[in-house]
Structures are given as C-alpha cells and as structure tokens.
Design a protein around this motif. Structure first.
Motif, PDB file in Angstrom:
ATOM      1  N   SER A  61       0.809  -1.225   0.000  1.00 37.58           N
ATOM      2  CA  SER A  61       0.000   0.000   0.000  1.00 37.58           C
ATOM      3  C   SER A  61       0.839   1.270   0.000  1.00 37.58           C
ATOM      4  N   ARG A  62       2.144   1.145   0.227  1.00 34.58           N
ATOM      5  CA  ARG A  62       2.989   2.335   0.366  1.00 34.58           C
ATOM      6  C   ARG A  62       2.934   3.241  -0.861  1.00 34.58           C
ATOM      7  N   GLY A  63       2.847   2.642  -2.049  1.00 28.96           N
ATOM      8  CA  GLY A  63       2.817   3.427  -3.268  1.00 28.96           C
ATOM      9  C   GLY A  63       1.553   4.244  -3.448  1.00 28.96           C
ATOM     10  N   LEU A  64       0.549   4.005  -2.623  1.00 34.04           N
ATOM     11  CA  LEU A  64      -0.698   4.758  -2.680  1.00 34.04           C
ATOM     12  C   LEU A  64      -0.712   5.904  -1.671  1.00 34.04           C
ATOM     13  N   SER A  65       0.215   5.898  -0.748  1.00 31.75           N
ATOM     14  CA  SER A  65       0.189   6.835   0.371  1.00 31.75           C
ATOM     15  C   SER A  65       0.880   8.151   0.012  1.00 31.75           C
ATOM     16  N   GLY A  66       0.922   9.066   0.978  1.00 35.82           N
ATOM     17  CA  GLY A  66       1.564  10.362   0.829  1.00 35.82           C
ATOM     18  C   GLY A  66       1.654  11.016   2.192  1.00 35.82           C
ATOM     19  N   PRO A  67       2.300  12.193   2.282  1.00 33.34           N
ATOM     20  CA  PRO A  67       2.488  12.840   3.581  1.00 33.34           C
ATOM     21  C   PRO A  67       1.189  13.094   4.338  1.00 33.34           C
ATOM     22  N   ALA A  68       0.122  13.518   3.652  1.00 36.41           N
ATOM     23  CA  ALA A  68      -1.138  13.782   4.349  1.00 36.41           C
ATOM     24  C   ALA A  68      -1.726  12.477   4.895  1.00 36.41           C
ATOM     25  N   ASP A  69      -1.612  11.412   4.124  1.00 40.83           N
ATOM     26  CA  ASP A  69      -2.109  10.110   4.570  1.00 40.83           C
ATOM     27  C   ASP A  69      -1.343   9.635   5.798  1.00 40.83           C
ATOM     28  N   VAL A  70      -0.044   9.885   5.816  1.00 40.77           N
ATOM     29  CA  VAL A  70       0.774   9.503   6.976  1.00 40.77           C
ATOM     30  C   VAL A  70       0.348  10.292   8.215  1.00 40.77           C
ATOM     31  N   ARG A  71       0.008  11.568   8.043  1.00 44.77           N
ATOM     32  CA  ARG A  71      -0.475  12.372   9.175  1.00 44.77           C
ATOM     33  C   ARG A  71      -1.737  11.774   9.776  1.00 44.77           C
ATOM     34  N   VAL A  72      -2.660  11.360   8.917  1.00 47.50           N
ATOM     35  CA  VAL A  72      -3.898  10.743   9.414  1.00 47.50           C
ATOM     36  C   VAL A  72      -3.577   9.436  10.116  1.00 47.50           C
ATOM     37  N   LEU A  73      -2.706   8.623   9.524  1.00 44.43           N
ATOM     38  CA  LEU A  73      -2.310   7.354  10.140  1.00 44.43           C
ATOM     39  C   LEU A  73      -1.724   7.586  11.534  1.00 44.43           C
ATOM     40  N   ARG A  74      -0.863   8.579  11.667  1.00 46.45           N
ATOM     41  CA  ARG A  74      -0.243   8.851  12.974  1.00 46.45           C
ATOM     42  C   ARG A  74      -1.284   9.307  13.993  1.00 46.45           C
ATOM     43  N   ALA A  75      -2.259  10.086  13.538  1.00 49.49           N
ATOM     44  CA  ALA A  75      -3.320  10.511  14.449  1.00 49.49           C
ATOM     45  C   ALA A  75      -4.141   9.318  14.917  1.00 49.49           C
ATOM     46  N   LEU A  76      -4.473   8.422  13.998  1.00 48.14           N
ATOM     47  CA  LEU A  76      -5.266   7.249  14.366  1.00 48.14           C
ATOM     48  C   LEU A  76      -4.502   6.365  15.348  1.00 48.14           C
ATOM     49  N   ARG A  77      -3.229   6.174  15.100  1.00 46.27           N
ATOM     50  CA  ARG A  77      -2.411   5.396  16.036  1.00 46.27           C
ATOM     51  C   ARG A  77      -2.270   6.117  17.369  1.00 46.27           C
ATOM     52  N   GLY A  78      -2.180   7.454  17.317  1.00 42.79           N
ATOM     53  CA  GLY A  78      -2.027   8.226  18.537  1.00 42.79           C
ATOM     54  C   GLY A  78      -3.227   8.150  19.452  1.00 42.79           C
ATOM     55  N   LEU A  79      -4.386   7.769  18.916  1.00 34.20           N
ATOM     56  CA  LEU A  79      -5.611   7.674  19.706  1.00 34.20           C
ATOM     57  C   LEU A  79      -5.921   6.243  20.158  1.00 34.20           C
ATOM     58  N   ALA A  80      -5.319   5.248  19.513  1.00 29.17           N
ATOM     59  CA  ALA A  80      -5.697   3.848  19.725  1.00 29.17           C
ATOM     60  C   ALA A  80      -4.995   3.224  20.923  1.00 29.17           C
ATOM     61  N   ASP A  81      -5.654   2.217  21.498  1.00 28.33           N
ATOM     62  CA  ASP A  81      -5.011   1.350  22.487  1.00 28.33           C
ATOM     63  C   ASP A  81      -4.170   0.284  21.800  1.00 28.33           C
ATOM     64  N   VAL A  82      -4.761  -0.326  20.755  1.00 27.23           N
ATOM     65  CA  VAL A  82      -4.131  -1.463  20.071  1.00 27.23           C
ATOM     66  C   VAL A  82      -4.333  -1.314  18.567  1.00 27.23           C
ATOM     67  N   VAL A  83      -3.270  -1.618  17.808  1.00 22.55           N
ATOM     68  CA  VAL A  83      -3.317  -1.626  16.347  1.00 22.55           C
ATOM     69  C   VAL A  83      -3.229  -3.071  15.882  1.00 22.55           C
ATOM     70  N   LEU A  84      -4.290  -3.578  15.264  1.00 25.09           N
ATOM     71  CA  LEU A  84      -4.335  -4.955  14.788  1.00 25.09           C
ATOM     72  C   LEU A  84      -3.851  -5.035  13.345  1.00 25.09           C
ATOM     73  N   VAL A  85      -2.978  -6.009  13.081  1.00 24.51           N
ATOM     74  CA  VAL A  85      -2.447  -6.179  11.728  1.00 24.51           C
ATOM     75  C   VAL A  85      -2.179  -7.654  11.488  1.00 24.51           C
ATOM     76  N   GLY A  86      -2.483  -8.121  10.282  1.00 24.53           N
ATOM     77  CA  GLY A  86      -2.233  -9.514   9.935  1.00 24.53           C
ATOM     78  C   GLY A  86      -0.751  -9.773   9.705  1.00 24.53           C
ATOM     79  N   ALA A  87      -0.326 -11.015   9.960  1.00 20.28           N
ATOM     80  CA  ALA A  87       1.095 -11.350   9.815  1.00 20.28           C
ATOM     81  C   ALA A  87       1.571 -11.166   8.381  1.00 20.28           C
TER      82      ALA A  87
END
Length: 247
Positions: free
Chosen positions: A49-75
């Motif tokens: 998915s990295r090729g679809l992202s950009g700086p603004a998308d990374v800002r949103v991602l960091r905000a979502l992680r900054g609010l979460a208790d746990v980040v679930l991701v598949g192996a």
C-alpha cells in the motif's frame, strides 16, 4: 488540510485530527479500520500500500495510532508492508494518552494462526508498549513459546483460524477497547464477516491503477452489503479522507 463534511464554520480552519477521529466515549469497544485505495479501488501498488500513500495520509495514520489502544495487523501485512518497528510515542498525543490512562504508544497486535512471525525483529524487541501476538490454541508449540518470550500472547479460538471476534472481545475486556485495524484486506474482510467493524477510515489516493489487484476487503462475498454512513470528509494534496460509520 481542509474539512469538507460536515461543512466547517465560515472562514475555515485547520481541522484538529485528534478531535475529528476521537473515539466515542460511551462504548466499551470500538473497532475502526484504516485503509488506503486508489481512485479506481486498488488497495496495493506493486504489492504493497505504500505506493498509494503520501504525507497527508501519513499524518492521518499517525493521528489514528495516537488515539488507539491497540493496532491490529495480519502477519502477511507485517511482511509485505515492512512493519519493522512498533508504534512510537509522539509528543502531540502524550497528554491526551496520559489523561485517558493509556500507555505512551499503542500496542501492535500481530494476528497469526501459524506464528510465521520474526520475534527477533524490532517490532518486538524495541516496543515501548509490548507487541501482542494473537493466535489460536492449535498454534505450533515451539513458535508459541517464542511468542510468549517475545511479548503478550492472546489465544483466540482453538481451530486453525483465529477467532477475530473473540480476540476483539478479549482486548476490550482487558480495558483496551479503542482498536485500530490496519489490515490488510484479508484481515479486514474477516473482521467484517465477524461483525466487529464499527468504522472505516478510507484514504482515497489521487491515482489510477487498473489491473486485478486487491481491494480493501478480500475474501468471500458478504451475505449482505454492509451499509455505511459518511461522518467526515477531509482533503489535502488531492487525497480524500473519509470517515464512515457502520450503520
């Protein structure tokens, strides 16, 4: 970044992502997913998915992680997306996390029935908040021992597939109910079929990909469409950032 929906007050302002994406305060458990897709629906570019992202998308991602208790991701996503490092504490979220009784950074939870995971990677060895491994009672015993030595282990289900609904409930029962699913498409599809998705945060990347790549949900067709309600829409650098609530 500009807010399009709901329409902001006249004169405009830079939206506060911590407020835009705040978790509901009245629920024990809330699982949101964060995914990115091209304008024609591709969830990957050259296998990730990295090729679809950009700086603004990374800002949103960091905000979502900054609010979460746990980040679930598949192996599989850990491997293909290069999840080499854990979530890190960020100054802008420190006070809010402390006030909410959260640790300095979200825990990453790796979902894997087979436990084909590198437990010596920085994702485990450098985690400020210990990385969690979510697996089943049928996991290979030796790999399970390695997982237990590397961090916290949650056993969800006794068969060959992780009971995702059970895993989400176990996390919520432990007081970690602000959950963020970062996929990939297979994990998100399984979460939807388990009836655990409450919210979808979708970043629409301003590019076209075509081809036969994955969409943001992968797996069997749903028995019935899952209806969504558009809650918020933001834009920056040609990206659209939509927050949908499951109806």
């Amino acid at each position: 970044m500009r807010q399009l929906i709901p329409e902001p007050p006249r004169g405009g302002f830079e939206p506060d992502l911590s407020e835009i994406y705040a978790y509901p305060g009245h629920v024990r458990r809330w699982l949101r997913a964060n995914m990115v897709a091209s304008a024609d629906g591709a969830a990957q570019a050259d296998g990730a998915s990295r090729g679809l992202s950009g700086p603004a998308d990374v800002r949103v991602l960091r905000a979502l992680r900054g609010l979460a208790d746990v980040v679930l991701v598949g192996a599989a996503t850990v491997r293909t997306e290069g999840y080499l490092r854990p979530a890190v504490p960020r100054t802008e979220f420190a006070a809010a996390r402390a006030a909410a009784g959260q640790p300095p950074a979200a825990a990453i939870a790796v979902v894997s029935a087979s436990l084909e995971v590198d437990f010596d990677s920085p994702l485990y060895t450098e985690a400020v908040t210990p990385t969690i491994t979510v697996t089943t009672g049928e996991a290979p015993p030796e790999r399970l021992r390695q997982a237990e030595a590397a961090g916290e282990v949650l056993i969800a289900g006794e068969g060959e597939r992780v009971d995702l609904g059970g895993a989400v409930d176990l996390l919520a029962d432990s007081g970690r109910g602000r959950l963020l699913c970062e996929g990939g498409p297979t994990l998100l599809g399984a979460m939807v079929r388990a009836g655990r998705l409450d919210e979808l945060c979708l970043s629409v990347s301003p590019q076209l990909r075509a081809g036969s790549g994955l969409r943001i949900l992968d797996g069997p067709e749903l028995a019935a469409p899952l209806s969504l309600n558009l809650h918020t829409l933001l834009t920056e650098d040609g990206f659209l950032f939509a927050r949908y609530l499951v109806m």
